[in-house]
Write a protein that holds these residues in place. Structure first.
Motif, PDB file in Angstrom:
ATOM      1  N   GLY A  30       0.800  -1.217   0.000  1.00  0.00           N
ATOM      2  CA  GLY A  30       0.000   0.000   0.000  1.00  0.00           C
ATOM      3  C   GLY A  30       0.832   1.265   0.000  1.00  0.00           C
ATOM      4  N   PHE A  31       2.125   1.137   0.157  1.00  0.00           N
ATOM      5  CA  PHE A  31       3.000   2.300   0.131  1.00  0.00           C
ATOM      6  C   PHE A  31       3.528   2.579  -1.277  1.00  0.00           C
ATOM      7  N   PHE A  32       3.311   1.614  -2.179  1.00  0.00           N
ATOM      8  CA  PHE A  32       3.919   1.728  -3.501  1.00  0.00           C
ATOM      9  C   PHE A  32       2.852   1.696  -4.591  1.00  0.00           C
ATOM     10  N   PRO A  33       3.142   2.390  -5.701  1.00  0.00           N
ATOM     11  CA  PRO A  33       2.141   2.485  -6.766  1.00  0.00           C
ATOM     12  C   PRO A  33       1.945   1.156  -7.484  1.00  0.00           C
ATOM     13  N   CYS A  36      -1.841  -0.185 -12.434  1.00  0.00           N
ATOM     14  CA  CYS A  36      -3.231  -0.067 -12.908  1.00  0.00           C
ATOM     15  C   CYS A  36      -4.093   0.859 -12.054  1.00  0.00           C
ATOM     16  N   GLU A  37      -3.548   1.475 -11.034  1.00  0.00           N
ATOM     17  CA  GLU A  37      -4.389   2.260 -10.144  1.00  0.00           C
ATOM     18  C   GLU A  37      -4.810   3.576 -10.789  1.00  0.00           C
ATOM     19  N   SER A  38      -6.036   3.966 -10.474  1.00  0.00           N
ATOM     20  CA  SER A  38      -6.548   5.247 -10.965  1.00  0.00           C
ATOM     21  C   SER A  38      -5.999   6.359 -10.079  1.00  0.00           C
ATOM     22  N   ALA A  39      -6.217   7.586 -10.513  1.00  0.00           N
ATOM     23  CA  ALA A  39      -5.754   8.725  -9.714  1.00  0.00           C
ATOM     24  C   ALA A  39      -6.417   8.712  -8.339  1.00  0.00           C
ATOM     25  N   GLY A  40      -7.707   8.356  -8.311  1.00  0.00           N
ATOM     26  CA  GLY A  40      -8.420   8.312  -7.040  1.00  0.00           C
ATOM     27  C   GLY A  40      -7.903   7.205  -6.139  1.00  0.00           C
ATOM     28  N   GLU A  41      -7.628   6.061  -6.733  1.00  0.00           N
ATOM     29  CA  GLU A  41      -7.070   4.945  -5.957  1.00  0.00           C
ATOM     30  C   GLU A  41      -5.688   5.313  -5.418  1.00  0.00           C
ATOM     31  N   ALA A  48      -3.746   6.561   3.008  1.00  0.00           N
ATOM     32  CA  ALA A  48      -3.698   5.463   3.984  1.00  0.00           C
ATOM     33  C   ALA A  48      -2.259   5.249   4.473  1.00  0.00           C
ATOM     34  N   ALA A  49      -1.315   5.334   3.557  1.00  0.00           N
ATOM     35  CA  ALA A  49       0.097   5.176   3.946  1.00  0.00           C
ATOM     36  C   ALA A  49       0.514   6.322   4.865  1.00  0.00           C
ATOM     37  N   ARG A  50       0.080   7.517   4.545  1.00  0.00           N
ATOM     38  CA  ARG A  50       0.421   8.666   5.395  1.00  0.00           C
ATOM     39  C   ARG A  50      -0.117   8.502   6.817  1.00  0.00           C
ATOM     40  N   GLN A  51      -1.258   7.862   6.927  1.00  0.00           N
ATOM     41  CA  GLN A  51      -1.830   7.643   8.259  1.00  0.00           C
ATOM     42  C   GLN A  51      -0.929   6.735   9.090  1.00  0.00           C
ATOM     43  N   VAL A  52      -0.244   5.821   8.436  1.00  0.00           N
ATOM     44  CA  VAL A  52       0.712   4.957   9.144  1.00  0.00           C
ATOM     45  C   VAL A  52       1.972   5.756   9.476  1.00  0.00           C
ATOM     46  N   CYS A  53       2.427   6.548   8.533  1.00  0.00           N
ATOM     47  CA  CYS A  53       3.659   7.320   8.734  1.00  0.00           C
ATOM     48  C   CYS A  53       3.518   8.401   9.808  1.00  0.00           C
ATOM     49  N   GLY A  54       2.331   8.962   9.924  1.00  0.00           N
ATOM     50  CA  GLY A  54       2.151  10.098  10.828  1.00  0.00           C
ATOM     51  C   GLY A  54       2.725   9.892  12.213  1.00  0.00           C
ATOM     52  N   PRO A  55       2.336   8.835  12.908  1.00  0.00           N
ATOM     53  CA  PRO A  55       2.867   8.622  14.265  1.00  0.00           C
ATOM     54  C   PRO A  55       4.125   7.750  14.299  1.00  0.00           C
TER      55      PRO A  55
END
Ligand code: SF4
Length: 93
Positions: A30-33, A36-41, A48-55
């Motif tokens: 989930g940290f890497f592109p 096939c992912e869309s811009a929204g995905e 979601a990755a940032r939420q892990v990185c935050g703390p």
């Protein structure tokens, strides 16, 4: 970094900043592109990755590593690849 480990009878074990990573035991896909992912995905995945990185206790070290070696892909230290690229090209950054 070295710590005396009670699990190893007090033996000194050498740890790197990665040992303290909040993502250490997670599936880091989930940290890497994905190709096939869309811009929204992509935006949702990065958030979601940032939420892990935050703390994360090693966020500063992680970010420093990514900027130093110019990690081309993924979220590192709460920064996306686009944000890191902007720092490389911003004369004020
Ligand atoms: S800052 Fe984010 S990518 Fe870096 S180690 Fe912590 S959780 Fe993992």
């Amino acid at each position: 970094m070295a710590h005396a480990s009670p699990l190893l009878g007090g033996a000194e074990v050498h740890l790197t900043w990665r040992d303290g990573a909040a993502c250490r035991d997670l599936d880091t896909a989930g940290f890497f592109p994905s190709p096939c992912e869309s811009a929204g995905e992509r935006a949702a995945r990065e958030e979601a990755a940032r939420q892990v990185c935050g703390p994360c206790p090693v966020r500063v070290e992680c970010r420093r590593h990514a900027l130093t070696v110019r990690e081309p892909y993924g979220v590192w230290g709460g920064l996306t690849e686009e944000e890191r690229r902007a720092l490389y090209t911003d004369p004020a950054g």
